[in-house]
Design an enzyme around this catalytic site. Structure first.
Site, PDB file in Angstrom:
ATOM      1  N   SER A 237       0.828  -1.201   0.000  1.00 53.84           N
ATOM      2  CA  SER A 237       0.000   0.000   0.000  1.00 53.84           C
ATOM      3  C   SER A 237       0.874   1.267   0.000  1.00 53.84           C
ATOM      4  O   SER A 237       1.754   1.375  -0.842  1.00 53.84           O
ATOM      5  CB  SER A 237      -0.932  -0.062   1.207  1.00 53.84           C
ATOM      6  OG  SER A 237      -2.121   0.603   0.921  1.00 53.84           O
TER       7      SER A 237
ATOM      8  N   LYS B 272       4.325   2.218  -2.266  1.00 54.17           N
ATOM      9  CA  LYS B 272       4.727   3.419  -3.026  1.00 54.17           C
ATOM     10  C   LYS B 272       6.170   3.766  -2.631  1.00 54.17           C
ATOM     11  O   LYS B 272       7.012   4.057  -3.480  1.00 54.17           O
ATOM     12  CB  LYS B 272       3.801   4.605  -2.699  1.00 54.17           C
ATOM     13  CG  LYS B 272       2.287   4.333  -2.849  1.00 54.17           C
ATOM     14  CD  LYS B 272       1.459   5.586  -2.533  1.00 54.17           C
ATOM     15  CE  LYS B 272       0.053   5.355  -1.981  1.00 54.17           C
ATOM     16  NZ  LYS B 272      -0.936   4.748  -2.791  1.00 54.17           N
TER      17      LYS B 272
ATOM     18  N   TRP C 173      -9.930   0.571  -5.206  1.00 58.09           N
ATOM     19  CA  TRP C 173      -9.390   1.907  -4.906  1.00 58.09           C
ATOM     20  C   TRP C 173      -7.968   2.053  -5.470  1.00 58.09           C
ATOM     21  O   TRP C 173      -7.554   3.119  -5.886  1.00 58.09           O
ATOM     22  CB  TRP C 173      -9.404   2.093  -3.385  1.00 58.09           C
ATOM     23  CG  TRP C 173      -9.053   3.437  -2.857  1.00 58.09           C
ATOM     24  CD1 TRP C 173      -8.077   3.710  -1.931  1.00 58.09           C
ATOM     25  CD2 TRP C 173      -9.677   4.701  -3.145  1.00 58.09           C
ATOM     26  NE1 TRP C 173      -8.050   5.050  -1.642  1.00 58.09           N
ATOM     27  CE2 TRP C 173      -9.034   5.680  -2.376  1.00 58.09           C
ATOM     28  CE3 TRP C 173     -10.716   5.090  -4.000  1.00 58.09           C
ATOM     29  CZ2 TRP C 173      -9.374   7.033  -2.426  1.00 58.09           C
ATOM     30  CZ3 TRP C 173     -11.063   6.443  -4.048  1.00 58.09           C
ATOM     31  CH2 TRP C 173     -10.396   7.392  -3.276  1.00 58.09           C
TER      32      TRP C 173
ATOM     33  N   HIS D   7      -7.622  -5.715  -0.534  1.00 60.02           N
ATOM     34  CA  HIS D   7      -6.381  -4.991  -0.262  1.00 60.02           C
ATOM     35  C   HIS D   7      -5.667  -5.608   0.946  1.00 60.02           C
ATOM     36  O   HIS D   7      -6.150  -5.520   2.072  1.00 60.02           O
ATOM     37  CB  HIS D   7      -6.796  -3.547   0.047  1.00 60.02           C
ATOM     38  CG  HIS D   7      -5.667  -2.594   0.180  1.00 60.02           C
ATOM     39  ND1 HIS D   7      -4.883  -2.216  -0.883  1.00 60.02           N
ATOM     40  CD2 HIS D   7      -5.194  -1.914   1.252  1.00 60.02           C
ATOM     41  CE1 HIS D   7      -3.988  -1.341  -0.474  1.00 60.02           C
ATOM     42  NE2 HIS D   7      -4.152  -1.145   0.815  1.00 60.02           N
TER      43      HIS D   7
HETATM   44  C1  GCU Z   1      -5.408   4.888   1.614  1.00 57.96           C
HETATM   45  C2  GCU Z   1      -4.801   5.663   0.475  1.00 57.96           C
HETATM   46  C3  GCU Z   1      -3.971   4.776  -0.441  1.00 57.96           C
HETATM   47  C4  GCU Z   1      -2.983   3.976   0.365  1.00 57.96           C
HETATM   48  C5  GCU Z   1      -3.676   3.243   1.484  1.00 57.96           C
HETATM   49  C6  GCU Z   1      -2.737   2.547   2.471  1.00 57.96           C
HETATM   50  O1  GCU Z   1      -6.383   4.024   1.129  1.00 57.96           O
HETATM   51  O2  GCU Z   1      -5.842   6.304  -0.197  1.00 57.96           O
HETATM   52  O3  GCU Z   1      -3.300   5.554  -1.390  1.00 57.96           O
HETATM   53  O4  GCU Z   1      -2.268   3.092  -0.461  1.00 57.96           O
HETATM   54  O5  GCU Z   1      -4.407   4.166   2.265  1.00 57.96           O
HETATM   55  O6  GCU Z   1      -1.571   2.824   2.534  1.00 57.96           O
HETATM   56  O7  GCU Z   1      -3.248   1.756   3.257  1.00 57.96           O
END
Ligand code: GCU
Length: 396
Positions: free
Chosen positions: A253, A257, A344, A377
């Site tokens: 998540s 990144k 998402w 997720h």
């Molecule tokens: C939120 C956010 C995402 C991210 C995620 C996470 O949903 O919008 O961009 O990847 O959190 O890190 O759990």
């Protein structure tokens, strides 16, 4: 079914769907705008990249573009010193593994930042390839091992695992262990090292005052770049240890990144793994499926640099997209995962970006792996087994 039961079920189901796909955003493939993507193998002035020398310069240019437009950079003149290392080494799991509890102290001028690492590795001399990745809520959430100290820094709160505030609790011990199949990794001959991302930069918008920003007193980079800095520093520390010779970076998540940015920009990571990293990670921004730039920048203004915010609702004008970041891993190894219900994060956009990065690997070498896990997720043993198979085949 009784009416009350049915209502409860509908509420539960829609809550689940909401978490995967907040309303007001596009999830409909037929509404994806048409857009153009740059090829990783064509320079900005239109020349084709056909060999390693040209790629090296193209890669540097791309990384500079990502620094300027998306993540920012820790200032080069910030001369941060690794001033202290403390390691407590123990034999654990009935003699099957070695656990290291390590504290790294970084100093800049009169200020300090401490990173607490937890690692497990097989017994013996090695070298053992090591998977390095951050956790959200403290090292103690990754394992039920009672000897792992509670994080002393800011952690992500998570009432589900007994942590209602940003302070680590004993109740959270092992609360995220399903994401960390540590014994499986060690059994398969790998080492694993983790630290809490809050050690490097607490994850809230404080005007870039704390964590690495406070250490170097700079606001020129977002928190994703700060976490990537932490990953690179720990990689440097690990790589000089006698028991390992190679380091992979991974993350789930938002930490996916950070892993992608760390792995793309630091060529010493020989394997780069992004798990469900979505917008600002592996997904193509121009598709605007699921999380948009405005959504991410409004909710997490501290993740990216100001320039990225200027593309809110203007994704089609972005001069780059995330496939170019993944191409910067070439000629090393890249592995990307998606989850089919993780709407998402735009799983299809993650898959496409991986495909659009592929020509760089075809020209330069290295390899790209990808899987789409059915489900939500998360980062689960299912994902790890495939990642370990890829590592067995191409990394050892
Ligand atoms: C939120 C956010 C995402 C991210 C995620 C996470 O949903 O919008 O961009 O990847 O959190 O890190 O759990």
């Amino acid at each position: 079914m009784k009416p009350l039961l049915r209502i409860c079920l509908i509420i539960l189901l829609s809550k689940g769907v909401m978490a995967q796909a907040p309303s007001g955003y596009n999830y409909d493939e037929s509404k994806v705008p048409s857009f153009q993507l740059r090829s990783p193998l064509v320079t900005k002035d239109g020349r084709e990249v056909t060999d390693r020398a040209a790629w090296n310069s193209q890669r540097q240019t791309l990384l500079k573009e990502f620094e300027a437009t998306v993540y920012g950079a820790v200032p080069e003149q910030a001369d941060i010193q690794l001033s202290g290392v403390e390691v407590e080494e123990s034999l654990v799991w009935n003699g099957k593994a070695v656990r290291d509890l390590t504290e790294l102290t970084y100093t800049y001028k009169d200020r300090e930042l401490r990173l607490n690492l937890l690692s497990y590795r097989p017994v013996g001399e090695g070298p053992f390839p090591v998977f390095l990745g951050m956790n959200f809520s403290g090292n103690q959430t990754t394992t039920t091992d009672p000897a792992v100290p509670l994080s002393r820094n800011w952690v992500m709160k998570n009432p589900e695992i007994g942590m209602p505030t940003n302070v680590a609790t004993e109740a959270s011990r092992g609360g995220r262990s399903m994401r960390w199949p540590l014994e499986l990794m060690v059994e398969r001959g790998y080492a694993v090292c983790t630290l809490c991302y809050g050690d490097v930069d607490p994850d809230f918008d404080d005007g870039f005052e704390n964590g690495l920003h406070g250490l170097v007193r700079s606001k020129e980079f977002g928190s994703i770049a700060a976490w990537a800095w932490g990953l690179r520093e720990v990689r440097g520390y690990l790589q000089q240890l006698p028991w390992t010779d190679r380091v992979a970076v991974f993350g789930h998540s938002r930490l996916g990144k950070a892993a992608l940015w760390a792995g793309a920009s630091d060529p010493e990571f020989s394997l780069v793994i992004s798990n469900n990293s979505g917008c600002g990670g592996a997904a193509l921004s121009k598709r605007q499926v699921g999380e948009t730039l405005k959504a991410i920048n409004d909710r997490f203004p501290h993740w990216f640099v100001e320039a990225f915010h200027t593309y809110n609702e203007r994704e089609l004008e972005l001069p780059l997209d995330q496939h170019l970041l993944m191409a910067c891993v070439a000629p090393r190894l890249l592995y990307v995962t998606s989850a089919s219900e993780d709407l998402w994060a735009d799983p299809k956009g993650e898959q496409l970006a991986t495909e659009f990065a592929r020509p760089a690997f075809e020209l330069l070498g290295g390899r790209v792996g990808y899987h789409m896990r059915p489900g939500r997720h998360n980062m689960l043993e299912f994902d790890w087994k495939r990642i370990l198979d890829f590592a067995d085949a191409h990394w050892r």
